[in-house]
Design a protein around this motif. Structure first.
Motif, PDB file in Angstrom:
ATOM      1  N   LEU A   1       0.834  -1.204   0.000  1.00 49.71           N
ATOM      2  CA  LEU A   1       0.000   0.000   0.000  1.00 49.71           C
ATOM      3  C   LEU A   1       0.870   1.256   0.000  1.00 49.71           C
ATOM      4  O   LEU A   1       2.059   1.211   0.386  1.00 49.71           O
ATOM      5  CB  LEU A   1      -0.918  -0.021   1.219  1.00 49.71           C
ATOM      6  N   PRO A   2       0.298   2.390  -0.395  1.00 49.13           N
ATOM      7  CA  PRO A   2       1.103   3.628  -0.471  1.00 49.13           C
ATOM      8  C   PRO A   2       1.631   4.091   0.892  1.00 49.13           C
ATOM      9  O   PRO A   2       2.674   4.755   0.964  1.00 49.13           O
ATOM     10  CB  PRO A   2       0.133   4.652  -1.056  1.00 49.13           C
TER      11      PRO A   2
ATOM     12  N   ALA B   1       7.729  -0.568  -9.715  1.00 45.57           N
ATOM     13  CA  ALA B   1       6.303  -0.700 -10.027  1.00 45.57           C
ATOM     14  C   ALA B   1       5.479   0.366  -9.332  1.00 45.57           C
ATOM     15  O   ALA B   1       4.400   0.752  -9.809  1.00 45.57           O
ATOM     16  CB  ALA B   1       5.821  -2.101  -9.629  1.00 45.57           C
ATOM     17  N   ALA B   2       5.978   0.917  -8.191  1.00 47.10           N
ATOM     18  CA  ALA B   2       5.235   1.949  -7.466  1.00 47.10           C
ATOM     19  C   ALA B   2       5.181   3.255  -8.234  1.00 47.10           C
ATOM     20  O   ALA B   2       4.363   4.134  -7.929  1.00 47.10           O
ATOM     21  CB  ALA B   2       5.866   2.157  -6.093  1.00 47.10           C
TER      22      ALA B   2
ATOM     23  N   SER C   1       0.814  -2.473 -10.813  1.00 48.87           N
ATOM     24  CA  SER C   1       0.500  -1.239 -10.070  1.00 48.87           C
ATOM     25  C   SER C   1      -0.994  -0.919 -10.183  1.00 48.87           C
ATOM     26  O   SER C   1      -1.594  -1.191 -11.227  1.00 48.87           O
ATOM     27  CB  SER C   1       1.331  -0.064 -10.606  1.00 48.87           C
ATOM     28  N   ALA C   2      -1.525  -0.364  -9.119  1.00 46.64           N
ATOM     29  CA  ALA C   2      -2.959   0.011  -9.094  1.00 46.64           C
ATOM     30  C   ALA C   2      -3.108   1.316  -8.301  1.00 46.64           C
ATOM     31  O   ALA C   2      -2.425   1.526  -7.290  1.00 46.64           O
ATOM     32  CB  ALA C   2      -3.786  -1.114  -8.459  1.00 46.64           C
TER      33      ALA C   2
ATOM     34  N   GLY D   1      -2.591   6.897  -3.150  1.00 44.14           N
ATOM     35  CA  GLY D   1      -1.433   6.840  -4.047  1.00 44.14           C
ATOM     36  C   GLY D   1      -1.442   5.551  -4.863  1.00 44.14           C
ATOM     37  O   GLY D   1      -2.508   4.966  -5.135  1.00 44.14           O
ATOM     38  N   THR D   2      -0.223   5.090  -5.252  1.00 44.88           N
ATOM     39  CA  THR D   2      -0.091   3.897  -6.101  1.00 44.88           C
ATOM     40  C   THR D   2       0.235   2.684  -5.252  1.00 44.88           C
ATOM     41  O   THR D   2       1.231   2.691  -4.505  1.00 44.88           O
ATOM     42  CB  THR D   2       1.007   4.090  -7.151  1.00 44.88           C
ATOM     43  N   ALA D   3      -0.591   1.674  -5.356  1.00 47.36           N
ATOM     44  CA  ALA D   3      -0.356   0.394  -4.670  1.00 47.36           C
ATOM     45  C   ALA D   3       0.244  -0.603  -5.675  1.00 47.36           C
ATOM     46  O   ALA D   3      -0.003  -0.516  -6.872  1.00 47.36           O
ATOM     47  CB  ALA D   3      -1.646  -0.151  -4.081  1.00 47.36           C
TER      48      ALA D   3
END
Length: 412
Positions: free
Chosen positions: A71-72, A90-91, A109-110, A115-117
């Motif tokens: 998680l971010p 990947a973050a 990445s999602a 932020g980006t997970a």
């Protein structure tokens, strides 16, 4: 030839299979790895949909493989894993795959409210190579089977070539042994059939030439009889009885020599004959017994009870027996006993002529060697007659000190 063809086909088939199966084996491994990575990517994408949702932990637990969500805020959900350089890459918003100890990791990445997970799915080496070894083993068995099949087919093909060639060799040996009726059976490839036909044509031509030679021999006999008859008449017209008898004896000797030459030539050109050795030997012994009785010789004869066939004509065998018995009368004093024995013996019959005289040297076996004024051809004729049947002639000292001649004759 069969072995060389089998080795050639085995080598050729192996090279072809290596060129075909090695790329296929690499393709199978690549397909297996791509399948495992595709499944891992699909699992990561299914979790990425639930990022930011309250049921994220439940979604991660439902995935049937190790999944970690970074998680971010720096916390993780799912299987514990370290934040590697690939995770930090990947973050930044890029989905990557990277090597990891014991396998590979898929990083997706999602975006989440904070932020980006990053969703990490680990793919172990066992899954990457699942089914590859079995497929490789199957390919190996198929390759070995194809090689064996190729060798078997090559051996059958070689046999179809070598069998007619072996037949040609057998026919040539029979022709060399005097069997002019031998013919090859055309078979196999066209080239081998052509050789068989050529060999048969050669055998037929040899037979024709020998027939012409027989005709020449017959003509020669007639040509020689005429001057011999003239010499005989001239000898009879001589006034001196002793001179007439001497010339007459010379003419008789010359006629016998000419007859022997013609008989020998006919024997070589004619086909193989056979006769009853017991009958021929018995008849010749009875003929010589008259002279033996005049000279006071004791003659012992031992013959088999029944017929004893041998692979030689009656005239040739009679001439051979005459040569052996004539040697006894010519080279032993009057009154010396002699014995004649004929018995079965592999490969046909064994004729033994033995006397009680002083014996003679084995050198008489050599053609042209003379002893006691003879021509030295008697034993040579007997030897060649025996060898023509597959037998032979031996000379030794008899049990009573005289000469013993053994003539081995082959069966027809």
């Amino acid at each position: 030839m069969r072995r060389w063809l089998a080795l050639l086909v085995a080598a050729t088939t192996s090279l072809v299979l290596i060129a075909l199966l090695v790329p296929m084996a690499l393709l199978i491994r690549a397909v297996a790895e791509n399948g495992a990575m595709s499944r891992a990517t699909a699992a990561a994408e299914s979790v990425a949909v639930a990022v930011g949702a309250p049921d994220l932990p439940l979604t991660v637990e439902q995935v049937s493989r190790p999944v970690t969500v970074f998680l971010p805020d720096g916390t993780t959900v799912g299987s514990p894993a370290r934040r590697s350089d690939a995770v930090r890459l990947a973050a930044t918003g890029r989905s990557v795959t990277a090597a990891a100890p014991g396998g590979r990791e898929v990083l997706v990445s999602a975006q989440s409210p904070g932020g980006t997970a990053v969703i990490r799915v680990f793919v172990p080496d066992d899954e990457l190579g699942r089914g590859v070894r079995e497929a490789w083993l199957a390919l190996l068995l198929i390759g070995l089977g194809l090689v064996v099949l190729g060798i078997v087919l090559a051996d059958r093909l070689a046999l179809a070539v070598t069998r007619p060639v072996d037949g040609l060799a057998g026919v040539s040996h029979r022709l060399a042994g005097g069997d002019l009726t031998a013919r090859a059976e055309p078979g196999g490839p066209p080239e081998v059939r052509s050789v068989a036909l050529a060999l048969n044509h050669l055998a037929g031509r040899i037979d024709e030439l020998l027939a012409a030679e027989r005709e020449s021999v017959a003509d020669l006999s007639h040509r020689l009889r005429t001057p011999l008859t003239g010499l005989r008449l001239d000898a009879e017209s001589l006034r001196d009885p002793e001179e007439a008898a001497r010339v007459q004896a010379r003419v008789d000797a010359l006629e016998r020599a000419v007859s022997a030459v013609i008989t020998e030539a006919r024997r070589r050109t004619a086909g193989r004959e056979s006769c009853d050795a017991a009958a021929v030997v018995g008849e010749r012994v009875r003929f010589w017994s008259v002279l033996a009785e005049d000279q006071g010789r004791e003659v012992t004869v031992t013959l088999p009870d029944g017929p004893l066939p041998v692979a030689v004509g009656a005239e040739e065998l009679a001439a051979c027996v005459d040569a052996l018995l004539g040697n006894v009368f010519a080279h032993t004093p009057e009154g010396v006993a002699m014995s004649v024995r004929l018995r079965p013996h592999p490969p046909g019959a064994l004729l033994t002529v033995e006397d009680t005289g002083p014996g003679f040297e084995p050198a008489l076996l050599e053609r042209g060697t003379s002893g006691a004024g003879s021509t030295g051809l008697g034993l040579d004729i007997a030897r060649r007659t025996a060898e023509s049947t597959g037998g032979g002639l031996t000379v030794a000292t008899g049990d009573r000190g005289g000469a013993r001649v053994e003539l081995l004759l082959g069966a027809p």
